[in-house]
Every structure is written in structure tokens, then in C-alpha cells.
Scaffold this active site. Structure first.
Site, short mmCIF file in Angstrom:
data_model
loop_
_atom_site.label_atom_id
_atom_site.label_comp_id
_atom_site.label_asym_id
_atom_site.label_seq_id
_atom_site.Cartn_x
_atom_site.Cartn_y
_atom_site.Cartn_z
N ASP A 7 34.46 27.09 32.74
CA ASP A 7 34.66 28.37 33.40
C ASP A 7 34.54 29.46 32.35
O ASP A 7 34.13 29.19 31.21
CB ASP A 7 36.01 28.40 34.14
N HIS A 8 34.87 30.68 32.70
CA HIS A 8 34.71 31.81 31.77
C HIS A 8 35.54 31.66 30.50
O HIS A 8 35.09 32.05 29.43
CB HIS A 8 35.02 33.14 32.47
N CYS A 64 38.10 24.54 30.22
CA CYS A 64 38.66 25.75 30.82
C CYS A 64 39.73 26.26 29.85
O CYS A 64 39.75 25.84 28.69
CB CYS A 64 39.20 25.50 32.23
N GLY A 65 40.60 27.12 30.29
CA GLY A 65 41.60 27.68 29.38
C GLY A 65 42.54 26.64 28.80
O GLY A 65 42.75 26.57 27.59
N THR A 66 43.12 25.81 29.66
CA THR A 66 44.05 24.77 29.21
C THR A 66 43.46 23.37 29.32
O THR A 66 43.98 22.44 28.72
CB THR A 66 45.35 24.79 30.03
N ILE A 68 43.72 21.76 32.00
CA ILE A 68 44.52 21.14 33.05
C ILE A 68 43.85 21.28 34.41
O ILE A 68 43.58 20.28 35.09
CB ILE A 68 45.95 21.73 33.08
N GLY A 69 43.58 22.50 34.82
CA GLY A 69 43.01 22.73 36.15
C GLY A 69 41.68 22.04 36.35
O GLY A 69 41.43 21.41 37.39
#
Length: 143
Positions: A7-8, A64-66, A68-69
Site C-alpha cells: 500500500d502507500h 504495509c505500515g505494520t 498486520i493488516g
């Protein structure tokens, strides 16, 4: 062939991972977003998961950021075993024991140097093939 998606928030780390893959002469297909202001990680998890389900790619990397998602989204797909790894031990263990086919990482959690070591470990560790691990993977597939 390796499927890569992001993602971004994972865009910058994806560029580092792609540079590593290119340096090693490894083929990949980029299913992630480019420079964008905002995106939804399930979209990219789905694209990478589909590439593995359709046997277009053997393994995947999601960022992604973590982490996790994007790993949760990927793990909802049949036949996908995505493992969130932020250390080399976990990357090795998930390949040896779980035959994980997707590595997930968090760009806000680890830096590029460690990420590359994790990717290297994940891609270069073979599944052990031990009967107990095969049995457990079969159990996962039944659910």
C-alpha cells in the site's frame, strides 16, 4: 517468480526490496501501488494472493505500515499462508515449519537493511517437508 505488493505506506520499502531482487537476478511482478497518497492494503494482498493461487508466482512479499493488516487480508484466501516477520528467525521458521508462501513486513516497523536480510532468509529457506509440518498445513487447509 515473486509477487510483490504494497500500500502507500510500503512504497519506499518496496523500492528497496525490488532493488535487492534485481541485484540477485530474481524475477518479480509488482502488484503494489506506486507513489500514491492513500490506498487500501486488502486490494494489494488480494492481487498477490491471486498470483500465487493461479501459480503465476511461487512466493509473495507484502508490505504495509505494520504488516498486520496486509497479512490478515492475505490469510483469508485459500491456500495462502502469509507470515508477518520482523526478524530473520521468524522468516526462517515460517518457511521450515509452515511452508509460508507470502512474507509480510511493516515499513513503519523495520528499516531497509533488516528487511533485505528477512527477504533473503525467507526466499532462501526451503520447507523442511517433515511429516508433522505437512500434517499441520493440511489441518490449516481444512478450515
Amino acid at each position: 517468480m515473486i509477487a510483490i505488493g504494497n500500500d502507500h505506506t510500503g512504497y519506499e520499502l518496496k523500492k528497496e526490496v525490488i532493488a535487492y531482487l534485481e541485484e540477485k537476478g530474481l524475477e518479480y511482478k509488482d502488484y503494489g501501488c506506486g507513489e500514491c497518497s492513500a490506498s487500501d492494503y486488502p486490494e494489494f494482498a488480494h492481487k498477490v494472493g491471486k498470483a500465487i493461487q493461479n501459480k503465476e508466482c511461487d512466493k509473495g512479499i507484502l508490505i504495509c505500515g505494520t504488516g498486520i493488516g496486509i497479512s490478515i487480508a492475505a490469510n483469508k484466501m485459500k491456500g495462502i499462508r502469509a507470515a508477518l516477520c520482523h526478524d530473520c528467525f521468524s522468516a526462517e521458521a515460517t518457511r521450515l515449519h509452515n511452508d509460508a508462501n507470502i512474507l509480510a513486513m511493516g515499513a513503519r516497523v523495520i528499516g531497509p537493511g533488516l528487511a533485505i536480510k528477512i527477504v533473503d532468509t525467507f526466499l532462501n529457506t526451503e520447507f523442511s517437508g517433515a511429516e508433522r509440518h505437512i500434517h499441520r498445513i493440511q489441518m490449516l487447509e481444512e478450515e
